[in-house]
Design a protein around this motif. Structure first.
Motif, PDB file in Angstrom:
ATOM      1  N   LEU A  27     -47.099 -93.033  26.833  1.00 46.27           N
ATOM      2  CA  LEU A  27     -48.129 -91.881  26.598  1.00 46.27           C
ATOM      3  C   LEU A  27     -49.362 -92.157  27.235  1.00 46.27           C
ATOM      4  O   LEU A  27     -50.150 -91.459  27.719  1.00 46.27           O
ATOM      5  CB  LEU A  27     -48.381 -91.609  25.032  1.00 46.27           C
ATOM      6  N   VAL A  28     -49.697 -93.501  27.105  1.00 41.88           N
ATOM      7  CA  VAL A  28     -50.969 -93.979  27.825  1.00 41.88           C
ATOM      8  C   VAL A  28     -51.017 -93.957  29.197  1.00 41.88           C
ATOM      9  O   VAL A  28     -51.882 -93.224  29.818  1.00 41.88           O
ATOM     10  CB  VAL A  28     -51.296 -95.456  27.281  1.00 41.88           C
ATOM     11  N   LEU A  29     -49.603 -94.147  29.948  1.00 44.45           N
ATOM     12  CA  LEU A  29     -49.654 -94.109  31.233  1.00 44.45           C
ATOM     13  C   LEU A  29     -49.715 -92.592  31.687  1.00 44.45           C
ATOM     14  O   LEU A  29     -50.438 -92.302  32.659  1.00 44.45           O
ATOM     15  CB  LEU A  29     -48.492 -94.855  31.844  1.00 44.45           C
ATOM     16  N   ALA A  30     -49.065 -91.978  30.620  1.00 44.32           N
ATOM     17  CA  ALA A  30     -49.034 -90.330  31.206  1.00 44.32           C
ATOM     18  C   ALA A  30     -50.569 -89.838  31.086  1.00 44.32           C
ATOM     19  O   ALA A  30     -50.889 -88.982  31.951  1.00 44.32           O
ATOM     20  CB  ALA A  30     -48.121 -89.755  30.390  1.00 44.32           C
ATOM     21  N   ALA A  31     -51.246 -90.186  30.110  1.00 41.90           N
ATOM     22  CA  ALA A  31     -52.655 -89.787  30.124  1.00 41.90           C
ATOM     23  C   ALA A  31     -53.374 -90.222  31.329  1.00 41.90           C
ATOM     24  O   ALA A  31     -54.383 -89.472  31.695  1.00 41.90           O
ATOM     25  CB  ALA A  31     -53.168 -90.241  28.794  1.00 41.90           C
ATOM     26  N   LEU A  32     -53.228 -91.488  31.825  1.00 42.11           N
ATOM     27  CA  LEU A  32     -54.021 -91.904  33.073  1.00 42.11           C
ATOM     28  C   LEU A  32     -53.786 -91.015  34.093  1.00 42.11           C
ATOM     29  O   LEU A  32     -54.441 -90.507  35.052  1.00 42.11           O
ATOM     30  CB  LEU A  32     -53.838 -93.339  33.127  1.00 42.11           C
ATOM     31  N   VAL A  33     -52.249 -90.738  34.523  1.00 37.75           N
ATOM     32  CA  VAL A  33     -51.812 -89.601  35.294  1.00 37.75           C
ATOM     33  C   VAL A  33     -52.511 -88.425  35.260  1.00 37.75           C
ATOM     34  O   VAL A  33     -53.068 -87.691  36.135  1.00 37.75           O
ATOM     35  CB  VAL A  33     -50.112 -89.615  35.480  1.00 37.75           C
ATOM     36  N   ALA A  34     -52.524 -87.775  34.014  1.00 37.92           N
ATOM     37  CA  ALA A  34     -52.900 -86.506  33.761  1.00 37.92           C
ATOM     38  C   ALA A  34     -54.726 -86.507  33.973  1.00 37.92           C
ATOM     39  O   ALA A  34     -55.006 -85.327  34.222  1.00 37.92           O
ATOM     40  CB  ALA A  34     -52.777 -86.067  32.413  1.00 37.92           C
ATOM     41  N   LEU A  35     -55.263 -87.603  33.790  1.00 38.49           N
ATOM     42  CA  LEU A  35     -56.885 -87.415  33.885  1.00 38.49           C
ATOM     43  C   LEU A  35     -57.149 -87.367  35.281  1.00 38.49           C
ATOM     44  O   LEU A  35     -58.422 -86.937  35.671  1.00 38.49           O
ATOM     45  CB  LEU A  35     -57.433 -88.729  33.330  1.00 38.49           C
ATOM     46  N   GLU A  36     -56.274 -87.695  36.475  1.00 32.73           N
ATOM     47  CA  GLU A  36     -56.660 -87.863  37.679  1.00 32.73           C
ATOM     48  C   GLU A  36     -57.360 -86.696  38.328  1.00 32.73           C
ATOM     49  O   GLU A  36     -58.392 -86.496  38.809  1.00 32.73           O
ATOM     50  CB  GLU A  36     -55.564 -88.428  38.660  1.00 32.73           C
ATOM     51  N   PRO A  37     -56.605 -85.308  38.036  1.00 35.41           N
ATOM     52  CA  PRO A  37     -57.089 -84.039  38.788  1.00 35.41           C
ATOM     53  C   PRO A  37     -58.211 -83.673  37.903  1.00 35.41           C
ATOM     54  O   PRO A  37     -59.160 -82.718  38.781  1.00 35.41           O
ATOM     55  CB  PRO A  37     -55.968 -82.992  38.691  1.00 35.41           C
ATOM     56  N   VAL A  38     -58.388 -83.920  36.536  1.00 32.35           N
ATOM     57  CA  VAL A  38     -59.784 -83.338  35.974  1.00 32.35           C
ATOM     58  C   VAL A  38     -61.027 -84.313  35.844  1.00 32.35           C
ATOM     59  O   VAL A  38     -62.185 -83.557  35.763  1.00 32.35           O
ATOM     60  CB  VAL A  38     -59.388 -83.253  34.403  1.00 32.35           C
ATOM     61  N   LEU A  39     -60.742 -85.401  36.467  1.00 29.97           N
ATOM     62  CA  LEU A  39     -61.955 -86.315  36.505  1.00 29.97           C
ATOM     63  C   LEU A  39     -63.004 -85.946  37.331  1.00 29.97           C
ATOM     64  O   LEU A  39     -62.650 -85.580  38.489  1.00 29.97           O
ATOM     65  CB  LEU A  39     -61.612 -87.778  36.530  1.00 29.97           C
TER      66      LEU A  39
END
Lengths: 331, 307
Positions: A10-22
């Motif tokens: 989950l932590v790694l998936a969250a880091l992936v998911a953050l990429e386009p929104v930051l």
């Protein structure tokens, strides 16, 4: 075990998911934080799990950084093989330092590692012709490519940092939940008893130190490759203290503590030097009439205060408290 | 004398050699004072004080504030302000150290590893507060008197020779207090066995605070003595800290005699090597030597085997 895999996933998936929104600013920050968190993950293996407090990890970070960057600069290696060479340099440094420093315990170990790191830092300054000392040198953008990927591109850089962090996190989680990891924790709690049970503590401590040094070196080499700069300031004592601080804040002996501590401290220092300190300087001057010109740049004050407060009031760190109060299975 | 031409290096000119020895002696004197403070704190409290160099720096910065203030208020001669600084700086720095002991170290129950982390924190706090209120500039303090001693080759600053004398007197005083007075007896009893000392009614907490203040005060006096030679700067604590560590470890942790012998050895060789050769190389060799001593001979080169 499944809970643990789920949590890390989950932590790694969250880091992936953050990429386009930051935003661009936080995007760059997080890439840097993930590289530094690799350093913290390595430090945690030695300090958090094995109970050995090193004050000289900057030498391993610098071994990776210079092992990689000097080969690129002087021998014109590609960044891929140079990165690998940097990691090997740090691993070798870990083996040598381990064989010597692990003969000492406690305060002796802290001072021996501190002295080796100081010698390494001075060595970088001494061979100024190659390393360019404090000023450092940059790795040109044009040659920072691996397999056709441009590492100076922000998205590629983010995912490269994330890939490295994921590898470090998974490796560390695997080790600490294995038999070896349990022996390491046992050494932290009572080394004599471990020896009495028939284990050789030296071999396990050497493993933890070399693992930790290799991670630090990977972080240093990745920093050189991804951000295109190597300088002697990364070998200073300060860079040995920072991973200690990140791990202490996040929670020593927790797999996710290093990431949490690095993120929080990075933004605390960022916010402090951008907002708190200049504001404080203005306030002091307005209230007392004493001009405090240095206060705006005194971000290390935060580091000092954080160290003292953590060691006094929260030696288990944030996730350590969470584990003790709420989630006993936290790895 | 012909044989000298086969040496792999040129013999330095005797003037350079003498300059190296003199500079080395001054460094050794101040270093011995500073390292003595570190050694006392480690010997009696078993605390490795990483913030020791910052107490030194505070002494130098306070000397600048005091001498400037005295000069502006009284318009008196430089020696007056310097004399005031020589009293005020160690007392104020000692008080700050005692406060740090009471606020932080005592609460950690003097756990060796936790106190190292805490004193690293103190190092940054003190250093950055100095940057805040003193600023990033290096500022000079005028020497209290000015005369030159003529050597066969050059005139040498008389003040520097007085520094050496003052350091020797101060160290003798510390040694007399430790070995010949009741206070010294109480300190040694606490060092020998903290719990038994407490059981015999020795106020161990007060002794610890006092020893920490004394250690910091010695560093501050060393800094006041050096500041007419070397300017006061907020980052000046790094070198004395490193050198004091080297001296205390080579001399054997907690051994006062060893500390003195090692201070003279390191001070002289640093003075000579820095004058004649490359200072960075000298420091690299010294730090590696310290690491090796800790690994292979933890009782130090000159000290007896410590517990």
């Amino acid at each position: 075990m499944t809970r643990s895999i789920l949590l890390h996933g989950l932590v790694l998936a969250a880091l992936v998911a953050l990429e386009p929104v930051l935003s661009e600013y936080h995007h760059g920050n997080l890439a840097r934080i993930m590289v530094l968190a690799v350093y913290a993950v390595g430090y945690n293996m030695l300090f958090g799990y094995t109970g050995l407090l090193s004050l000289g990890h900057a030498m391993f970070f610098a071994a990776g950084m210079y092992g990689c960057a000097l080969l690129v600069r002087l021998a014109e290696w590609g960044v891929g093989p140079a990165f690998a060479a940097g990691v090997v340099c740090a691993l070798a440094a870990g083996v040598v330092v381990g064989f010597l420093a692990l003969r000492t315990i406690g305060v002796g170990f802290m001072i021996v590692t501190l002295m080796f790191a100081e010698a390494a830092h001075l060595g970088i300054l001494y061979y100024n012709d190659y390393t360019r000392g404090d000023e450092g040198f940059t790795i040109p953008q044009a040659i920072r490519t691996v397999a056709g990927l441009d590492l100076s591109d922000t998205t590629t850089r983010y995912f490269a940092a994330l890939a490295l962090f994921a590898a470090a996190l998974i490796a560390s989680a695997a080790v600490v939940q294995s038999r070896t990891g349990r022996v390491l924790v046992a050494i932290r709690e009572n080394e004599d008893r471990v020896r009495m049970l028939g284990f050789d503590p030296f071999r396990y401590k050497l493993f933890a130190l070399v693992f930790s040094a290799t991670m630090a070196g990977a972080a240093g080499a990745a920093y050189a490759v991804l951000f295109g700069y190597a300088g002697a300031s990364f070998a200073e004592v300060q860079y040995s203290i920072l991973p200690l601080l990140w791990v202490l804040l996040g929670g020593p002996g927790t797999t996710l503590g290093p990431l949490l501590g690095t993120v929080l401290m990075f933004y605390l220092i960022d916010y402090a030097s951008g907002t708190i300190m200049p504001g404080l300087a203005a306030l002091v001057e307005a209230q007392t009439g004493i001009a405090a010109p240095g206060l705006a740049s005194a971000w290390l004050l935060m580091v000092g205060l954080a160290l003292v407060l953590l060691v006094l009031f929260a030696p288990r760190g944030l996730l350590g408290v969470v584990r003790a109060r709420m989630v006993p299975w936290l790895p | 004398m012909d044989i000298l031409q086969y040496l792999p290096f040129d013999l330095p000119h005797p003037a350079l050699l003498l300059a190296g020895v003199l500079e080395g002696t001054v460094l050794a004197a101040v270093l011995a004072l500073t390292a003595l403070g570190l050694s006392l704190v480690f010997g009696i409290m078993r605390v490795v004080n990483v913030a020791h160099g910052e107490f030194y720096m505070l002494g130098a910065v306070l000397a600048w504030f005091v001498t400037t203030w005295v000069a502006s208020v009284t318009g008196g001669p430089p020696w007056l302000g310097f004399a005031v600084a020589l009293v005020v700086a160690p007392v104020v720095v000692g008080a700050i150290a005692a406060a740090a002991d009471w606020l932080v170290l005592k609460r950690l129950d003097y756990d060796p590893e936790a106190t190292i982390v805490a004193t690293i924190g103190l190092l940054y706090i003190i250093q950055q507060l100095a940057l805040t209120f003193y600023g990033p500039d290096a500022r000079p303090v005028v020497a209290p008197f000015d005369f030159r001693v003529q050597t066969p080759y050059f005139g040498y600053s008389g003040y520097k020779l007085v520094v050496v004398g003052a350091a020797i007197v101060l160290m003798l005083a510390v040694w007399l207090v430790l070995t010949r007075t009741r206070i010294g007896l109480v300190m040694r009893a606490t060092q020998y066995d903290r719990e038994t000392a407490q059981a015999f009614g020795i106020p161990v907490d007060t002794v610890y605070a006092g020893v920490f203040a004394l250690g910091a005060g010695l560093a501050a006096i060393g800094a006041v003595l050096i500041v007419p030679i070397q300017q006061a700067h907020y980052l000046m604590g790094g070198d004395p800290l490193l050198l004091s560590f080297i001296v205390v470890i080579l001399g054997g942790l907690g051994s006062l005699k060893g500390t003195l012998v090692a201070a003279v050895f390191i001070g002289l060789s640093d003075g000579l090597i820095s004058t004649l050769y490359e200072p960075t190389l000298a420091k690299i060799l010294a730090t590696l030597l310290v690491a090796m001593v800790l690994v292979f001979r933890p009782q130090g080169l000159f000290g007896a085997r410590a517990a």
